[in-house]
Design a protein around this motif. Structure first.
Motif, PDB file in Angstrom:
ATOM      1  N   LEU A  18       0.800  -1.224   0.000  1.00 30.00           N
ATOM      2  CA  LEU A  18       0.000   0.000   0.000  1.00 30.00           C
ATOM      3  C   LEU A  18       0.838   1.283   0.000  1.00 30.00           C
ATOM      4  O   LEU A  18       0.545   2.211  -0.777  1.00 30.00           O
ATOM      5  CB  LEU A  18      -0.968  -0.001   1.188  1.00 30.00           C
ATOM      6  N   PRO A  19       1.877   1.425   0.847  1.00 32.95           N
ATOM      7  CA  PRO A  19       2.638   2.691   0.803  1.00 32.95           C
ATOM      8  C   PRO A  19       3.274   2.967  -0.547  1.00 32.95           C
ATOM      9  O   PRO A  19       3.246   4.105  -1.038  1.00 32.95           O
ATOM     10  CB  PRO A  19       3.704   2.486   1.898  1.00 32.95           C
ATOM     11  N   LEU A  20       3.868   1.950  -1.181  1.00 25.64           N
ATOM     12  CA  LEU A  20       4.499   2.156  -2.487  1.00 25.64           C
ATOM     13  C   LEU A  20       3.457   2.372  -3.579  1.00 25.64           C
ATOM     14  O   LEU A  20       3.652   3.201  -4.480  1.00 25.64           O
ATOM     15  CB  LEU A  20       5.385   0.964  -2.838  1.00 25.64           C
ATOM     16  N   TRP A  21       2.368   1.646  -3.527  1.00 23.92           N
ATOM     17  CA  TRP A  21       1.324   1.866  -4.527  1.00 23.92           C
ATOM     18  C   TRP A  21       0.717   3.257  -4.378  1.00 23.92           C
ATOM     19  O   TRP A  21       0.351   3.890  -5.374  1.00 23.92           O
ATOM     20  CB  TRP A  21       0.243   0.797  -4.388  1.00 23.92           C
ATOM     21  N   TYR A  22       0.589   3.721  -3.129  1.00 26.90           N
ATOM     22  CA  TYR A  22       0.067   5.070  -2.922  1.00 26.90           C
ATOM     23  C   TYR A  22       0.983   6.103  -3.566  1.00 26.90           C
ATOM     24  O   TYR A  22       0.514   7.102  -4.123  1.00 26.90           O
ATOM     25  CB  TYR A  22      -0.054   5.349  -1.423  1.00 26.90           C
ATOM     26  N   ARG A  23       2.281   5.859  -3.503  1.00 28.71           N
ATOM     27  CA  ARG A  23       3.250   6.809  -4.066  1.00 28.71           C
ATOM     28  C   ARG A  23       3.294   6.744  -5.588  1.00 28.71           C
ATOM     29  O   ARG A  23       3.316   7.778  -6.263  1.00 28.71           O
ATOM     30  CB  ARG A  23       4.636   6.508  -3.469  1.00 28.71           C
ATOM     31  N   TYR A  24       3.292   5.540  -6.155  1.00 34.29           N
ATOM     32  CA  TYR A  24       3.559   5.403  -7.588  1.00 34.29           C
ATOM     33  C   TYR A  24       2.344   4.952  -8.411  1.00 34.29           C
ATOM     34  O   TYR A  24       2.274   5.269  -9.591  1.00 34.29           O
ATOM     35  CB  TYR A  24       4.694   4.396  -7.814  1.00 34.29           C
ATOM     36  N   VAL A  25       1.434   4.190  -7.819  1.00 35.52           N
ATOM     37  CA  VAL A  25       0.288   3.657  -8.574  1.00 35.52           C
ATOM     38  C   VAL A  25      -0.978   3.901  -7.759  1.00 35.52           C
ATOM     39  O   VAL A  25      -1.566   2.964  -7.193  1.00 35.52           O
ATOM     40  CB  VAL A  25       0.457   2.151  -8.872  1.00 35.52           C
ATOM     41  N   PRO A  26      -1.436   5.141  -7.635  1.00 32.97           N
ATOM     42  CA  PRO A  26      -2.558   5.426  -6.723  1.00 32.97           C
ATOM     43  C   PRO A  26      -3.851   4.714  -7.086  1.00 32.97           C
ATOM     44  O   PRO A  26      -4.672   4.451  -6.198  1.00 32.97           O
ATOM     45  CB  PRO A  26      -2.696   6.951  -6.822  1.00 32.97           C
ATOM     46  N   VAL A  27      -4.043   4.392  -8.356  1.00 34.85           N
ATOM     47  CA  VAL A  27      -5.286   3.705  -8.735  1.00 34.85           C
ATOM     48  C   VAL A  27      -5.383   2.336  -8.065  1.00 34.85           C
ATOM     49  O   VAL A  27      -6.480   1.876  -7.706  1.00 34.85           O
ATOM     50  CB  VAL A  27      -5.357   3.567 -10.272  1.00 34.85           C
ATOM     51  N   ALA A  28      -4.258   1.687  -7.850  1.00 39.16           N
ATOM     52  CA  ALA A  28      -4.264   0.331  -7.303  1.00 39.16           C
ATOM     53  C   ALA A  28      -4.582   0.283  -5.818  1.00 39.16           C
ATOM     54  O   ALA A  28      -4.852  -0.803  -5.287  1.00 39.16           O
ATOM     55  CB  ALA A  28      -2.909  -0.335  -7.555  1.00 39.16           C
ATOM     56  N   VAL A  29      -4.550   1.417  -5.116  1.00 36.32           N
ATOM     57  CA  VAL A  29      -4.780   1.357  -3.671  1.00 36.32           C
ATOM     58  C   VAL A  29      -6.233   1.058  -3.345  1.00 36.32           C
ATOM     59  O   VAL A  29      -6.524   0.549  -2.245  1.00 36.32           O
ATOM     60  CB  VAL A  29      -4.348   2.675  -2.990  1.00 36.32           C
ATOM     61  N   PHE A  30      -7.168   1.325  -4.245  1.00 40.07           N
ATOM     62  CA  PHE A  30      -8.584   1.140  -3.910  1.00 40.07           C
ATOM     63  C   PHE A  30      -8.952  -0.330  -3.743  1.00 40.07           C
ATOM     64  O   PHE A  30      -9.471  -0.718  -2.689  1.00 40.07           O
ATOM     65  CB  PHE A  30      -9.455   1.823  -4.973  1.00 40.07           C
ATOM     66  N   PRO A  31      -8.706  -1.207  -4.707  1.00 38.71           N
ATOM     67  CA  PRO A  31      -9.033  -2.618  -4.464  1.00 38.71           C
ATOM     68  C   PRO A  31      -8.168  -3.230  -3.377  1.00 38.71           C
ATOM     69  O   PRO A  31      -8.661  -4.076  -2.590  1.00 38.71           O
ATOM     70  CB  PRO A  31      -8.774  -3.284  -5.825  1.00 38.71           C
ATOM     71  N   ALA A  32      -6.888  -2.833  -3.290  1.00 41.66           N
ATOM     72  CA  ALA A  32      -6.016  -3.400  -2.261  1.00 41.66           C
ATOM     73  C   ALA A  32      -6.492  -3.009  -0.866  1.00 41.66           C
ATOM     74  O   ALA A  32      -6.580  -3.862   0.038  1.00 41.66           O
ATOM     75  CB  ALA A  32      -4.576  -2.935  -2.487  1.00 41.66           C
ATOM     76  N   ALA A  33      -6.794  -1.738  -0.663  1.00 48.66           N
ATOM     77  CA  ALA A  33      -7.238  -1.290   0.653  1.00 48.66           C
ATOM     78  C   ALA A  33      -8.582  -1.901   1.029  1.00 48.66           C
ATOM     79  O   ALA A  33      -8.813  -2.255   2.202  1.00 48.66           O
ATOM     80  CB  ALA A  33      -7.331   0.238   0.676  1.00 48.66           C
ATOM     81  N   LEU A  34      -9.483  -2.071   0.062  1.00 46.73           N
ATOM     82  CA  LEU A  34     -10.780  -2.686   0.355  1.00 46.73           C
ATOM     83  C   LEU A  34     -10.608  -4.138   0.807  1.00 46.73           C
ATOM     84  O   LEU A  34     -11.224  -4.577   1.785  1.00 46.73           O
ATOM     85  CB  LEU A  34     -11.671  -2.617  -0.884  1.00 46.73           C
ATOM     86  N   PHE A  35      -9.758  -4.887   0.098  1.00 48.70           N
ATOM     87  CA  PHE A  35      -9.518  -6.285   0.468  1.00 48.70           C
ATOM     88  C   PHE A  35      -8.925  -6.381   1.870  1.00 48.70           C
ATOM     89  O   PHE A  35      -9.380  -7.184   2.705  1.00 48.70           O
ATOM     90  CB  PHE A  35      -8.579  -6.923  -0.555  1.00 48.70           C
TER      91      PHE A  35
END
Length: 441
Positions: A78-95
């Motif tokens: 999550l921290p790296l995706w938030y920095r570089y791939v913000p779109v991916a944080v939504f399904p990851a954070a929900l799971f």
């Protein structure tokens, strides 16, 4: 550089663009570090201080827990995706949030460390979703503000612009895929070992840990590269809006876009780093009368002390790719005026916020011109002194060639033959590394 049909970015429009961004605490870099600190804290509570034998494991000593492993991978990413791939944080954070809520509901009330860890994980998910949503919303708003300031006209990219869509993001994507494949191979080894253990508890925690690192790094690189590739493709697919902006150069090599090159108080807004393969200078002569001279409206500047004017093609938001076109003066050492050319740079925009640049002061054009001529004379003098020193050293080597330590023995014949093959006395200036030196073997 370009016709007057291109609109200038006013300080008021630039200030509205700045206010449309996300708060500093949720900015990509600072927000990523905050999430990383919270994730580490949750791991300490869940895996180090919790009374259970690993809060994401069954705690029964029955071997490796595979069902909860995806949650660990996504939380770590999550921290790296938030920095570089913000779109991916939504399904990851929900799971992760759903899984954590179910685990927290089954946690013993006496295990306060695990409860605190689960609460921190839920906070991580909430911050990631909130920050990711605000960042995507800010991008849309900032692009809309740029389009409104640029007007309805769209322009083709200038001549000679380097086409980055042939390479932008490719290295990150290939590296990410390689890391993911390696991680899956390591994880498969652990899974096969567990399935073939014959009912005996098999410990694949080592493989899981290695795979976490590889998968998190691999998915981050792959997503980052894919977004960069798509941004480059968008830049070349159609004509772009254009704005006249100012560009300031920082001591660390970053270039900062600001509203214009005339307002000393205009703050730097967003940065890019020009690279050699993405910069061409000069690309074309701007006109037969394009000279830098006193009184013609142009003046020479030091880009580390004050901004220069440029035309920006493309939309202006973090992650976008733009083309910067600016005037470039080429001088002759003994002339007071220089020919003016256009230079172009293609670069992705970075999410940096801290620039360390204060209010600049305009430098008098005539003073800067005298400074430039002085610097040119000093460089020429240093080069002349270096050339003379090299000539003296070459002459000294010609007059006193090195002799082999073996004297006139049989080895000296071999050395003389090698010296002769290098061209005799001209070896010091013409042979170089291709002959391996001229002082013997």
């Amino acid at each position: 550089m370009t016709g007057g049909s291109i609109a200038a970015w006013s300080v008021a429009d630039a200030e509205r663009w700045r206010r449309a961004g996300v708060p500093m605490v949720l900015a990509p870099v600072l927000g990523g570090w905050i999430l990383a600190a919270l994730v580490v804290t949750s791991y300490v509570l869940l895996f180090g201080l919790s009374s259970a034998s690993g809060a994401w494991r069954d705690g029964l000593g029955g071997g490796t827990d595979w069902l909860r492993y995806p949650g660990v991978v996504l939380l770590t990413a999550l921290p790296l995706w938030y920095r570089y791939v913000p779109v991916a944080v939504f399904p990851a954070a929900l799971f992760v949030a759903v899984e954590t809520a179910l685990l927290a509901a089954r946690t013993d009330d006496t295990d306060r460390q695990a409860t605190a860890g689960y609460l921190i994980v839920l906070a991580v998910c909430a911050i990631a979703v909130t920050g990711g949503g605000l960042r995507l919303r800010a991008r849309r708003r900032q692009r809309a503000l740029v389009l409104a300031a640029a007007g309805v006209r769209r322009f083709p990219l200038p001549e000679g612009v380097p086409e980055s869509d042939g390479h932008r993001g490719h290295a990150q994507v290939y590296l990410g895929l390689a890391l993911c494949l390696l991680g899956l191979a390591v994880l498969t080894d652990g899974l096969v070992g567990d399935l073939t253990s014959g009912g005996v508890g098999y410990d694949a925690i080592g493989q899981q840990r290695v795979c976490v690192v590889l998968l998190v790094a691999g998915t981050t690189f792959a997503g980052w590269g894919q977004l960069a590739y798509r941004a480059a493709r968008r830049l070349y697919e159609e004509d772009q809006p254009a704005l006249i902006v100012g560009v300031r150069t920082g001591a660390d090599g970053r270039h900062w876009v600001c509203a214009d090159a005339r307002t000393p108080s205009a703050p730097p807004l967003i940065s890019y780093v020009p690279r050699g393969r993405d910069t061409r200078t000069p690309t074309r002569l701007l006109g037969s009368g394009s000279v830098y001279a006193e009184g013609n409206g142009h003046h020479d500047i030091n880009p580390r002390h004050e901004p220069f004017e440029a035309v920006l093609y493309g939309t202006l938001a973090e992650g976008d790719e733009v083309v910067i076109e600016y005037a470039y003066a080429r001088y002759d050492l003994h002339q007071a005026t220089g020919r003016m050319y256009a230079a172009v740079t293609t670069a992705p925009l970075r999410p940096d916020r801290h620039h360390g640049l204060g209010v600049w002061k305009p430098v008098d054009g005539a003073t800067r011109q005298r400074e430039r001529l002085r610097e040119a004379r000093e460089r020429a003098e240093r080069q002349r002194a270096a050339d003379e020193r090299a000539m003296r050293e070459a002459e000294e080597r010609r007059r006193n060639p090195p002799r082999s330590s073996s004297g006139r023995s049989s080895g000296s014949g071999k050395s003389s033959s090698h010296y002769s093959s290098c061209g005799g006395s001209s070896c010091a200036s013409t042979c170089g590394s291709s002959c391996g030196g001229c002082g013997g073997d």
